[in-house]
Design a protein around this motif. Structure first.
Motif, PDB file in Angstrom:
ATOM      1  N   THR A 137     -38.846   2.264 -61.403  1.00 15.31           N
ATOM      2  CA  THR A 137     -38.482   1.778 -60.073  1.00 15.31           C
ATOM      3  C   THR A 137     -39.481   0.696 -59.700  1.00 15.31           C
ATOM      4  O   THR A 137     -40.680   0.846 -59.928  1.00 15.31           O
ATOM      5  CB  THR A 137     -38.468   2.915 -59.037  1.00 15.31           C
ATOM      6  N   GLN A 153     -31.786  -2.144 -54.972  1.00 14.59           N
ATOM      7  CA  GLN A 153     -32.132  -1.556 -53.680  1.00 14.59           C
ATOM      8  C   GLN A 153     -32.173  -2.669 -52.630  1.00 14.59           C
ATOM      9  O   GLN A 153     -33.241  -3.060 -52.158  1.00 14.59           O
ATOM     10  CB  GLN A 153     -33.476  -0.830 -53.791  1.00 14.59           C
ATOM     11  N   GLY A 184     -27.437  -2.710 -50.165  1.00 11.61           N
ATOM     12  CA  GLY A 184     -27.105  -1.711 -51.169  1.00 11.61           C
ATOM     13  C   GLY A 184     -25.797  -1.966 -51.885  1.00 11.61           C
ATOM     14  O   GLY A 184     -25.394  -1.200 -52.754  1.00 11.61           O
TER      15      GLY A 184
END
Length: 622
Positions: free
Chosen positions: A561, A600, A580
């Motif tokens: 991430t 994201q 998103g």
């Protein structure tokens, strides 16, 4: 009476792969040095013996420079007794702090050594940092991806020392949360042996299998440089500024430490703050981070959005941009630059999207004769990734560090007394029984005394001033004065070491009242041994899944991430309005392995998932 707020001392923290790098860091101005333990360091190839670490400690402590040791990998149960033994040996060697990631270590019988929470512990929230402070950590190394606002909020809610990376290579993934290397080959960054898959080539495709960009280093990002944010970071609550680079050679360390020493000193002078160690630094070169290893620099969005931080053309060092080729012939080319090149300089440039290089064999003004002209043509940009003259300066004595000392010579009943008072206020006094023979030539005798007492060249001290306080001038042989000086230096060092304020003793509270901020600890909690499991249970959290390194099958799992966004990098960002909704994309590595990317949007960043097999999206299974 108003409370007096004690201003913290500021620390410049340097990496050391070995004794040579540690000494270079100290001479160039480091206030502290961190070095790998014999085993279990997050840089497996940068371990050091206890004997070598003790030598570094003995070299550092007279300058009041601290030594921290990294033992910051995840540990299997069978390794815990070995780690415990090493920690006791490190404590006996005099290290000032221990950098760890594995919470299982807190369940062992540790010596009272200050504990520092590694950035690999993913110290990214006020709640996490507050918890680490409560269980006894003296310092927390902040996650690299934090912003100034996030650091300020952590400071607002805690009092523990905060350490922040300011320079060097960046992990593209959130600190301690990268499992890509382990997923594809079993080599774990959290075990100190990352295979650096982020520095490999990838092809980016959409759901339909259409190639968006091919064979580029799409997960490679630039190196960190926060040298322009020192003041803001101090205001945010950071007191230790950390340079990455425990695999780097001494010349890299000397250059980068020297650069940050100058930057930090300017801020300290303006703010009336102090550094945490002693001695003045005389630089024998002009530090320049452009002339040492770098992939280009980024502030990593410390003050806002992280834009164009990728180094997708190459994961290698470009060095300093020199200029553009304006003309060529068979053996030479001309650059539009005023930067002087020298025979032996290393040059690099992009030829057909690949990084190529050559060596300078001759220079005539702006006309360069390289070892090879292959790939060089009009219009290409040229970088210098090795500056031979700069390297020669660093190979000599890049800097000298001296502690100022005032020396006073007085009479005593049996001879003379010599006093040394250093810049930290440490005082040493030695008495010498010596015949006091009046000098026939008083001025010459005074000059001899002052000259001989000031000869501190091969010590850590430099004479700032001399006072000769005698009722009349006496003649002392030079050999006698030299002996006085040597005895004074030896005693002053001894007193410095005994009066040196040691690092705060570790509290090792591990208080049951400290509740972990999450009720469950999953794979990303990095729990690899039963002691760590017991630690979390003690603090109100149940471990629901062990660390990846326990043998988890990582296919289909999130392996990375990051605040880095490929859409932003490639100009494909739809902005906050997407919130998103950005389409899923896929990375395919050089060996055909596939990764799914979920973006994201809004907060910026992406999550990377390791897929079950290659090109699955073409089989209609996505």
């Amino acid at each position: 009476m108003d409370n007096i707020i004690k201003m913290p001392k500021i620390e410049l923290l340097a990496p050391a792969r070995d004794i040579a790098a540690a000494k270079a860091a100290i001479q160039c101005g480091a206030d502290a040095v961190y070095i790998g333990a014999p085993q279990f360091s997050a840089r497996q190839d940068a371990g050091n013996t206890i004997d070598d670490i003790q030598k570094v400690v003995e070299y550092a402590h007279p300058y009041y420079v601290k030594i921290y040791t990294a033992l910051n990998t995840l540990l299997f149960d069978k390794e815990l007794p070995v780690a415990e033994k090493i920690i006791h040996e490190l404590y006996a060697a005099g290290v000032d702090g221990l950098i760890i990631q594995d919470m299982g270590l807190l369940e062992l019988e540790l010596p009272p050594i200050p504990l520092i929470a590694s950035t690999q512990a993913n110290n990214a929230t006020p709640e996490k940092v507050k918890f680490l402070e409560a269980v006894g950590f003296s310092r927390v190394i902040l996650a690299r991806e934090l912003t100034l606002d996030q650091i300020r909020e952590i400071r607002r809610q805690t009092t523990v020392e905060l350490e922040c990376f300011v320079h060097g290579a960046l992990c593209v993934c959130a600190s301690g949360q990268c499992y890509m290397s382990y997923a594809i080959g079993g080599r774990s960054g959290n075990r100190g042996s990352c295979a650096q898959p982020c520095r490999r080539r990838y092809t980016l495709k959409d759901k339909a299998g259409k190639t968006i960009i091919q064979d580029r280093y799409l997960l490679s990002i630039k190196d960190l440089n926060l040298s322009e944010y020192i003041e803001q970071l101090i205001d945010a609550g950071v007191t230790s500024f950390k340079i990455e680079g425990r695999l780097k050679e001494a010349d890299y360390v000397a250059n980068v430490v020297g650069y940050y020493r100058q930057k930090i000193d300017a801020v300290l002078a303006a703010r009336g703050l102090q550094k945490s160690s002693s001695g003045r630094i005389q630089m024998n070169f002009q530090p320049d981070p452009e002339k040492t290893f770098n992939r280009g620099y980024t502030d990593y969005g410390i003050a806002g959005r992280a834009r164009k931080i990728g180094s997708i053309d190459t994961p290698k060092s470009l060095g300093q941009y020199i200029g553009t080729v304006v003309s060529t012939d068979k053996t030479t080319f001309v650059l539009n630059t005023d930067i002087a090149l020298h025979n032996g300089d290393g040059l690099c440039f992009f030829a057909d999207n690949n990084l190529a290089g050559t060596t300078v064999n001759g220079v005539e003004g702006r006309r360069i004769r390289p070892r090879s002209m292959e790939g060089i043509h009009t219009g290409i940009k040229v970088y210098r990734n090795f500056d031979i003259e700069f390297g020669r300066m660093l190979d000599k004595v890049p800097a000298e560090r001296k502690i100022g000392v005032s020396i006073t010579l007085r009479e005593s009943p049996d001879g003379v007394q010599i006093e040394g008072r250093d810049e930290d206020g440490v005082v040493a006094v030695v008495e010498h029984s010596v015949a006091k023979q009046p000098a026939d030539k008083p001025e010459q005798a005074r000059k001899t005394i002052e000259t001989q007492l000031a000869k501190l060249g091969n010590t850590i001290f430099k004479c700032s001033d001399i006072h000769v306080e005698l009722s009349q001038m006496y003649f002392f042989p030079a050999a006698v004065i030299n002996e006085m000086r040597r005895n004074l230096v030896q005693k002053l060092i001894e007193i410095r070491l005994t009066s040196r304020k040691p690092a705060a003793t570790a509290r090792l509270l591990n208080e049951l009242s400290a509740v972990y901020p999450e009720k469950e600890v999953g794979c990303c909690g990095n729990v690899l041994n039963e002691k760590a499991r017991a630690f979390y249970r003690k603090h109100g959290a149940e471990v629901t899944e062990p660390a990846a390194e326990a043998g988890l099958d990582m296919k289909g799992r999130q392996v990375m991430t990051t605040k880095y966004c490929l859409r932003e990098q490639l100009g494909l960002c739809a902005g906050k309005s997407a919130m998103g909704s950005a389409e899923t994309l896929f990375l395919v590595d050089e060996d055909g392995r596939e990764y799914r990317i979920e973006f994201q949007c809004g907060v910026c960043g992406m999550a990377v998932y390791f897929q079950n097999n290659c090109h699955e999206y073409n089989k209609g299974k996505m």
